[in-house]
Scaffold this motif. Structure first.
Motif, PDB file in Angstrom:
ATOM      1  N   VAL A   3      23.892  21.991  -8.403  1.00 25.40           N
ATOM      2  CA  VAL A   3      24.103  20.594  -7.988  1.00 25.40           C
ATOM      3  C   VAL A   3      23.783  20.463  -6.499  1.00 25.40           C
ATOM      4  CG1 VAL A   3      25.810  18.755  -7.699  1.00 25.40           C
ATOM      5  CG2 VAL A   3      25.830  20.162  -9.774  1.00 25.40           C
ATOM      6  N   TRP A  18      20.292  18.505  -4.207  1.00 28.54           N
ATOM      7  CA  TRP A  18      20.236  17.674  -2.994  1.00 28.54           C
ATOM      8  C   TRP A  18      19.136  18.156  -2.055  1.00 28.54           C
ATOM      9  CZ3 TRP A  18      22.002  13.009  -2.430  1.00 28.54           C
ATOM     10  CH2 TRP A  18      22.967  12.569  -3.323  1.00 28.54           C
ATOM     11  N   SER A  78      28.145  16.111  -2.960  1.00 27.09           N
ATOM     12  CA  SER A  78      27.259  15.020  -3.378  1.00 27.09           C
ATOM     13  C   SER A  78      27.666  13.690  -2.742  1.00 27.09           C
ATOM     14  CB  SER A  78      27.258  14.898  -4.902  1.00 27.09           C
ATOM     15  OG  SER A  78      26.726  16.068  -5.481  1.00 27.09           O
TER      16      SER A  78
END
Length: 172
Positions: free
Chosen positions: A46, A50, A125
């Protein structure tokens, strides 16, 4: 900037605590070390997404701009490229810290550490979104996002370091 950083701490701390205490009641986390490390590596994807997004943002500007498509080795970035490039650079730095931190934390026994890993990637995030949205507003606009990005990773490093220190102390 300090106020925004403290606000990020006030948001992150309860989320990390609630996740660490609550998620193990809902989910079963792996116990063997190799499975814990695999879990952390997958969660780290995850974070890596980014970085991929940052690369894509820079590539898109370079592809569409004759001024920038020669590459950074041959020209200074245009104003249009400056924010995507800064976002990519900062995200890459933060991603390195966070991925190493969650891998280290995965070596700490118990389910709470892996629940913390989940909260860390979620907060990473959210931190990246708020960092990018605040970028045009200067350092004060970026402060909340950068703090939200980095604080969970620093907490993970601290937790893992305390675990290592307690193991070393038990040996001596």
């Amino acid at each position: 900037m300090l106020q925004q950083s403290l606000l990020a701490l006030a948001v992150c701390a309860p989320i990390l605590v609630i996740a660490s205490l609550g998620l193990p009641r809902i989910f079963t986390f792996p116990e063997p070390l190799v499975e814990r490390l695999a879990f952390a590596l997958r969660a780290g994807l995850v974070v890596v997404l980014w970085v991929v997004l940052g690369v894509r943002m820079v590539a898109k500007v370079r592809f569409e701009s004759a001024e920038d498509n020669a590459g950074s080795a041959y020209s200074r970035p245009s104003p249009r490229l400056a924010v995507p490039r800064a976002f990519l650079q900062n995200t890459l730095e933060q991603a390195f810290i966070t991925v190493v931190a969650i891998l280290a934390l995965a070596t700490v026994g118990g389910e709470a550490a892996l629940a913390y890993v989940i909260a860390t990637v979620v907060l990473f995030s959210l931190g990246r979104v708020t960092f990018l949205r605040g970028y045009p507003h200067g350092a004060g606009g970026r402060a909340f996002g950068i703090a939200m990005t980095v604080l969970p990773g620093l907490g993970a490093i601290g937790w893992a370091a305390i675990d290592v220190a307690s193991e070393v102390a038990a040996l001596g």
